[in-house]
Each structure stands twice: as C-alpha cells, then as structure tokens.
Motif scaffolding. Sequence first.
Motif, PDB file in Angstrom:
ATOM      1  N   TYR A 126       0.830  -1.200   0.000  1.00  0.00           N
ATOM      2  CA  TYR A 126       0.000   0.000   0.000  1.00  0.00           C
ATOM      3  C   TYR A 126       0.871   1.258   0.000  1.00  0.00           C
ATOM      4  O   TYR A 126       0.568   2.228  -0.691  1.00  0.00           O
ATOM      5  CB  TYR A 126      -0.925  -0.006   1.218  1.00  0.00           C
ATOM      6  N   ARG A 127       1.974   1.246   0.758  1.00  0.00           N
ATOM      7  CA  ARG A 127       2.865   2.398   0.762  1.00  0.00           C
ATOM      8  C   ARG A 127       3.480   2.616  -0.618  1.00  0.00           C
ATOM      9  O   ARG A 127       3.649   3.744  -1.077  1.00  0.00           O
ATOM     10  CB  ARG A 127       3.994   2.205   1.775  1.00  0.00           C
ATOM     11  N   LEU A 128       3.804   1.516  -1.289  1.00  0.00           N
ATOM     12  CA  LEU A 128       4.505   1.600  -2.568  1.00  0.00           C
ATOM     13  C   LEU A 128       3.606   2.117  -3.682  1.00  0.00           C
ATOM     14  O   LEU A 128       4.046   2.876  -4.546  1.00  0.00           O
ATOM     15  CB  LEU A 128       5.061   0.219  -2.941  1.00  0.00           C
ATOM     16  N   CYS A 129       2.339   1.741  -3.664  1.00  0.00           N
ATOM     17  CA  CYS A 129       1.479   2.098  -4.805  1.00  0.00           C
ATOM     18  C   CYS A 129       0.031   2.318  -4.386  1.00  0.00           C
ATOM     19  O   CYS A 129      -0.880   1.838  -5.050  1.00  0.00           O
ATOM     20  CB  CYS A 129       1.564   1.038  -5.891  1.00  0.00           C
ATOM     21  N   PHE A 130      -0.186   3.034  -3.276  1.00  0.00           N
ATOM     22  CA  PHE A 130      -1.547   3.162  -2.750  1.00  0.00           C
ATOM     23  C   PHE A 130      -2.480   3.866  -3.732  1.00  0.00           C
ATOM     24  O   PHE A 130      -3.665   3.567  -3.779  1.00  0.00           O
ATOM     25  CB  PHE A 130      -1.554   3.883  -1.403  1.00  0.00           C
ATOM     26  N   LYS A 131      -1.952   4.812  -4.526  1.00  0.00           N
ATOM     27  CA  LYS A 131      -2.827   5.542  -5.444  1.00  0.00           C
ATOM     28  C   LYS A 131      -3.379   4.653  -6.547  1.00  0.00           C
ATOM     29  O   LYS A 131      -4.388   4.972  -7.171  1.00  0.00           O
ATOM     30  CB  LYS A 131      -2.061   6.722  -6.055  1.00  0.00           C
ATOM     31  N   ASP A 132      -2.697   3.541  -6.793  1.00  0.00           N
ATOM     32  CA  ASP A 132      -3.118   2.658  -7.873  1.00  0.00           C
ATOM     33  C   ASP A 132      -3.912   1.462  -7.378  1.00  0.00           C
ATOM     34  O   ASP A 132      -4.306   0.612  -8.175  1.00  0.00           O
ATOM     35  CB  ASP A 132      -1.885   2.166  -8.650  1.00  0.00           C
ATOM     36  N   LEU A 133      -4.127   1.352  -6.063  1.00  0.00           N
ATOM     37  CA  LEU A 133      -4.909   0.246  -5.524  1.00  0.00           C
ATOM     38  C   LEU A 133      -6.355   0.701  -5.375  1.00  0.00           C
ATOM     39  O   LEU A 133      -6.685   1.506  -4.508  1.00  0.00           O
ATOM     40  CB  LEU A 133      -4.354  -0.193  -4.166  1.00  0.00           C
ATOM     41  N   ASN A 134      -7.198   0.222  -6.247  1.00  0.00           N
ATOM     42  CA  ASN A 134      -8.576   0.683  -6.254  1.00  0.00           C
ATOM     43  C   ASN A 134      -9.522  -0.511  -6.289  1.00  0.00           C
ATOM     44  O   ASN A 134      -9.508  -1.275  -7.242  1.00  0.00           O
ATOM     45  CB  ASN A 134      -8.817   1.576  -7.467  1.00  0.00           C
ATOM     46  N   PRO A 135     -10.365  -0.722  -5.278  1.00  0.00           N
ATOM     47  CA  PRO A 135     -10.432   0.129  -4.077  1.00  0.00           C
ATOM     48  C   PRO A 135      -9.390  -0.308  -3.047  1.00  0.00           C
ATOM     49  O   PRO A 135      -8.999  -1.464  -3.021  1.00  0.00           O
ATOM     50  CB  PRO A 135     -11.841  -0.137  -3.554  1.00  0.00           C
ATOM     51  N   PRO A 136      -8.926   0.603  -2.188  1.00  0.00           N
ATOM     52  CA  PRO A 136      -7.990   0.213  -1.126  1.00  0.00           C
ATOM     53  C   PRO A 136      -8.711  -0.608  -0.066  1.00  0.00           C
ATOM     54  O   PRO A 136      -9.935  -0.564   0.032  1.00  0.00           O
ATOM     55  CB  PRO A 136      -7.529   1.558  -0.555  1.00  0.00           C
ATOM     56  N   PRO A 137      -7.987  -1.361   0.751  1.00  0.00           N
ATOM     57  CA  PRO A 137      -8.604  -2.277   1.735  1.00  0.00           C
ATOM     58  C   PRO A 137      -9.135  -1.542   2.965  1.00  0.00           C
ATOM     59  O   PRO A 137      -8.609  -1.650   4.064  1.00  0.00           O
ATOM     60  CB  PRO A 137      -7.453  -3.215   2.090  1.00  0.00           C
ATOM     61  N   ARG A 138     -10.208  -0.766   2.798  1.00  0.00           N
ATOM     62  CA  ARG A 138     -10.712   0.085   3.891  1.00  0.00           C
ATOM     63  C   ARG A 138     -11.226  -0.729   5.069  1.00  0.00           C
ATOM     64  O   ARG A 138     -11.013  -0.361   6.224  1.00  0.00           O
ATOM     65  CB  ARG A 138     -11.815   0.996   3.359  1.00  0.00           C
ATOM     66  N   ASN A 139     -11.949  -1.816   4.796  1.00  0.00           N
ATOM     67  CA  ASN A 139     -12.530  -2.590   5.910  1.00  0.00           C
ATOM     68  C   ASN A 139     -11.442  -3.150   6.818  1.00  0.00           C
ATOM     69  O   ASN A 139     -11.545  -3.109   8.047  1.00  0.00           O
ATOM     70  CB  ASN A 139     -13.400  -3.731   5.371  1.00  0.00           C
ATOM     71  N   LEU A 140     -10.398  -3.689   6.194  1.00  0.00           N
ATOM     72  CA  LEU A 140      -9.276  -4.217   6.971  1.00  0.00           C
ATOM     73  C   LEU A 140      -8.607  -3.089   7.753  1.00  0.00           C
ATOM     74  O   LEU A 140      -8.289  -3.234   8.939  1.00  0.00           O
ATOM     75  CB  LEU A 140      -8.273  -4.893   6.040  1.00  0.00           C
ATOM     76  N   ASN A 141      -8.405  -1.958   7.100  1.00  0.00           N
ATOM     77  CA  ASN A 141      -7.791  -0.813   7.776  1.00  0.00           C
ATOM     78  C   ASN A 141      -8.610  -0.357   8.979  1.00  0.00           C
ATOM     79  O   ASN A 141      -8.069  -0.038  10.037  1.00  0.00           O
ATOM     80  CB  ASN A 141      -7.624   0.351   6.801  1.00  0.00           C
ATOM     81  N   ASN A 142      -9.925  -0.325   8.831  1.00  0.00           N
ATOM     82  CA  ASN A 142     -10.771   0.128   9.934  1.00  0.00           C
ATOM     83  C   ASN A 142     -10.608  -0.753  11.171  1.00  0.00           C
ATOM     84  O   ASN A 142     -10.580  -0.255  12.305  1.00  0.00           O
ATOM     85  CB  ASN A 142     -12.239   0.148   9.491  1.00  0.00           C
TER      86      ASN A 142
END
Length: 676
Positions: free
Chosen positions: A141-157
Amino acid sequence: MTNHNDLNSLLLQLQELEKSKDYLSIGNTLDRRFDLIINNIIRKWISNDRLTNDERKFIDLYSNLQLSFVEYCVFDLQSTINNENIIELFRTCLFRTKQIDDLKQAVIFIRDEQLSNDNTNEEDEMLIYLMRMLDARSFTYRLCFKDLNPPPRNLNNELNLCLIHRHAKNYLYDMKFNKNMHVSYRHTFFIGCCTFAVALFDENRGILKNDDKKKYIYLLAKYVRIVLSEKNFEQNKSFLYCLRGILAILTNCVPTENWIHIINRALGNKNDDDAQLANPFNINLFSLITFRLLGSNIIRDEAIQSNSNDITSLVDVALIFLNKWYDTSRDLNDDDDENINDCLSLNEPNQVLRLLRSNKRSDENLNASQIIIPYIDAKYERVRLMAVSTLSSLMSFQDFKDLQKENPHMAQDIVKLIFDFIDRAVAEGSIQYKGISFELLLLYLLRFLTQDFFKKQTLPYISKIVTYAEQHHLYALKILCKISSSPDMKQDLKNNFELNEFLTTKANFLFGTDPRMKKIIEQIRQNLVSEQEKELPISINRNSRQAFISYCHRDTRQCDEFVQALEKANLFTNIWVDRNCMKDNMVDTITSGIRQSKVVFVLLSNAYCASYFCRREWEFAINKKIKIYPVFVQEDFKKEAPDWALFNIGLNHYYKIYKHDDLERLIKTLCSDNHE
C-alpha cells in the motif's frame, strides 16, 4: 474444509518456491488455489479448532513467501520491469476480496479474544503468520496506494480500532512503568504490526489529531525512549519491530501544526518545566533516535548491507521521522515574499533542526551529520534518499570540511547521486522515485547549494536543470539562480548554449504571466551581467546620510527593532528598508538604494546566509566599497557557517544586537564614524 491431497500438493509447490528465491515467480504463482486453503486455515483458527502440522507449515511458508515477494519489490527490485505490471501483480496476489475479508476477521478475533489465565494464546505462532501477511499489504500500500482501487478500507478500519484497544494501552502502560520488558506475540501485533499498517494507510493521516489522542502520543513517545535506553536493544527483534511501527505512526499520523510550537518552546527553553511536561517529543527522544538508533554500529551495518529488511525499514522510518520534525518551518531557500506575514513559522526558528545540528555523541564526539553520512552508501535507495534529504538541511560548512578530508569527492558524489535519482524519477514517468517526488529531489539539491563548493559540481547537469526549469519546476529555476550567484561560475554559465537560449528567447514567453518565476529569471540575468554593465547613472545627494538594511524576511521582527534603535539615535537622514522603499524593478531599486547609502547594515542569521538575494546585496555593497557593519540578529548564529559569510566578515567588527552593551557600542561607533 481443505482437501488433504490439494494441501499436500500445493505445500510441495510452496517448498520449491522457497528454495528457488525467484520472487516474481512467487508473486505470479500464489493464486486462488493457495488462497482457498489459506482462507480455510484462518477460519479454522478463528473457530478455535486445532490446526494440523501440515496446515501450520502451509501458512508459515505461504505468509513468508508473500512477504518476501513484496519485500523484494520494495527493497531489491530495480526498475527493469514495467511498474504497471508490478502493481497489477500486487493487486491480484494480495488484495483479492475474499482474503482481505478473512484477514479482517482474523484481526477482529485477535483484538476481541479473551486471554486465558495461563496465557497460552500468547505463544500462538499464528500471530506471526498473520503479521507477515498484514506487513506485505502495508508495504504494498505504501509503494502504490494511489493505484490500488479500491484500497482495503474494511481491513484498515479494524486495524485502526486495535490502536486504541485496551490491549494496546495495557502494553504501552506496562512499558511506561517498566512492569514488563518481555514482548509477547500479541504485544508485537498491537504495538508493531497495527501501528505500521495504520500509519501507511493514507486515510489515517488525521487519526491522532484530536486532544483526546494526546495521551496516546505521550505513551508512544515514552515507549520509544524506554526501548532505546535499553543496553542491547538492537538484539531484540521484537523491540525493533515495534519501534518501526511507532515511529511510522508518529511520523504520518501526528499533525505537525498541532505540535511544532510545543516542541519549539520546550527545546528552546530547557529550564521551562511546564514546556517540558507538555512535550512528548523532548530532547532525549531526538537524541536517542539519532545517536542510539541511527548511531548504532549494528543497525548501521545491517542497513547499509541490506542484510535485514526489518532493520532497513526501521532506518528508513527513523530518517523520515527526523525529516518531518526539522522540516516543518518554511525552507531557508524559499525567498518568495508572497503572504510573508501569514506564515506563522517565519519568526519561529525550528528548534529540532538546531538541536540536531548542535548535539554530539559524547563518547566519540560525533554529530548528527557524521552519523548519517554512512547511510548514503546503503543498498536500499530509499535509505540513501532519506540520508541525502537529512544531510541537505543538517550539514554545516565545518561538517563538509571535516568529511571531505575522508572523502575529497563527497560533494561530487552527492550531486551525482541526486541526479541519478532525478533521472530515474523522469524515466518512470510518475515524476517520483521510491515515493520521493521529483520536486523534493530538486529541493535537496537546492539546499546543498548554500555551500559554494557544491555549486561547481552542477556544471555537467546545467542542460538538464534548464529543461526542468522550462517545464515550470520552480526549484529548478531556483537552482539556476543559486549557482548563477557564484562569481567563479559566471563565465561557464554564460558560455552554456542551453542556458543562454533559455534566458534570451524562451523565458519571457514561458513565464510572462507568472510574477514569481519572472522575478527569479530577472535575478539570474542580473547575476550573469558584468559589474560594468550593471552601472547606472545616478545622482547622489552628498548631504544625505542614508543607511541600507540588508536582512532576510524571516528576521523581520529583529529588523524592525534594530531600525527603531537607529531612528532613536538620530544618526541618519533616511533608513532604507525594502518594505518601505521597493519599486517596480526590484534589482534596480535595491542596487540604487545601496549605492546612495553611506553605510549598509547586514543583519546576519542562518536564514540570511541561506538567501542568495541577501548574499548579492552584501557582495554588491562590498564591490561599491560602502562601509558595512555586520550585525548578528540570531543568538546561536555561527559566523563560520557558511564559508563565504566568514570571508565577507573578514576583519570587520561585528555586533550582536540582542546584547544591550553591543548595541550601545555600535551606536558609539556610528557616532564616531559620522563625525569623521
């Protein structure tokens, strides 16, 4: 549940992949077949069912391979493979919806599980396997977060909730009161894995902003101080893992604007007990990170040789942490006058930067620059980049002088290194390299150019800098302005075809509607004009006793106080200050103001010496043989840095206006000189 034959077959494949060390093949091989077995294993573990030995071997190998594939792409992979292909490989290998959902359920289970009385769960190695899988996604995610769509929001929460859970708080409190120096798997999960994962998720930048999170910030900072005070902290991998996560979250999630005033007050007033209590980022914290962590021979050698990705990542995060806190005030090279009164940091020196510049490790008499310079040779280029960034602000003239004795080509090597990174950023098309933007790379170079012997090293790259300036990169234009201020380089620059074409035919068209760019272009042209060409006919009032004040706008308050003292002494018919006397043509107005003056007061500070406009005023006054009075307006200003300032002061008397006796001495000297 898992088919035993499928599990054995895929387990053999995992074992072969581990032996091969072919990381790109690993990324391509870990497909949905492996996911299905891993998802079943995670769900079985969550259900409190006992895992078989083969299932444990499977998730051990799988998690290790997943992390090693990502770490290879982050730390070792050179830009020989299309970046889009790598991002797509990450997306398909690591962010399939089902596995993200199962990891989320595992985080919930770890967070909400009640510990049994015998603490057997503390020894459950499943936490290690899950932490590897979470780390793999954090790095990606740090390396290419802008290109990860959608980002793993549920896991992050769910990971986010772990930070404020009672388990995390208990571990932090235990360390604070030295109750328990043993770091369990769960401790590592909450304090190391979750902090790192949350810190790297872009949407979490403001999670520690509110006042109710202050206590948590204090606990995290205290944890760092306790660990780094341990005698052999480098030998405890769990401690290092937790340090990485905490430093990442203190860097990415603690808002600068909420804390820099508190930090500055505490570091600037060491005897102010109230200020110290209000500041978790104290002198001890910065000193420990610099001298104990980055200054550790074990950690330095591991990071330089890239023998441990965990250590390399920790050093990277530690350097970013230092960069964040010393880089909060306006950059010394920024001479833009727009909104000058709106910038709160202008009259507030950055005490973190002063601390890092002045502190020394007592046992070896090493300062921060000498500790960080070896990291320029690290294999992982992010560490090299962050070392360059840190040194660009920290290194003084004396540091350069000392280090050049060991490496005479140091200036040349640093400039070449920066341009290597710039070339790679351009080649990748994303205008950044290893997460560092193209503009920041130019800024690092600009900072080094405060020292004259760095300017000559830019000559082989003038054509590139001109190209970047033509593309409206402000720092490229400032670099041209900085090097054009060097008399030794004037002829080489005038002989450069690309630069001449840019200044004579392209610049007006490119920057016709941009007053900021036009101002810098005008300064470059003036810098390259010979002294004879600069002379303008001017009528001088022989009865006038004008004084010219040469100062940096960062020192506006000190300038105003000095002007008031001069006016009170009634020694001059006019005191020239740019804010009151500036006209349309800045250069003509300034040169005219200096030539009509009887004396020039140079108000010296670190900010003054970093400004090429200020330097040109001083040198123009010298060339015109006008009486100059060097006046120190910064209490800890050292006349030895930079070298050209010391040269210009020469044998002149200098005065420290913050000392009442010195101010009186200056007034008496002025009275005597006026009489003569």
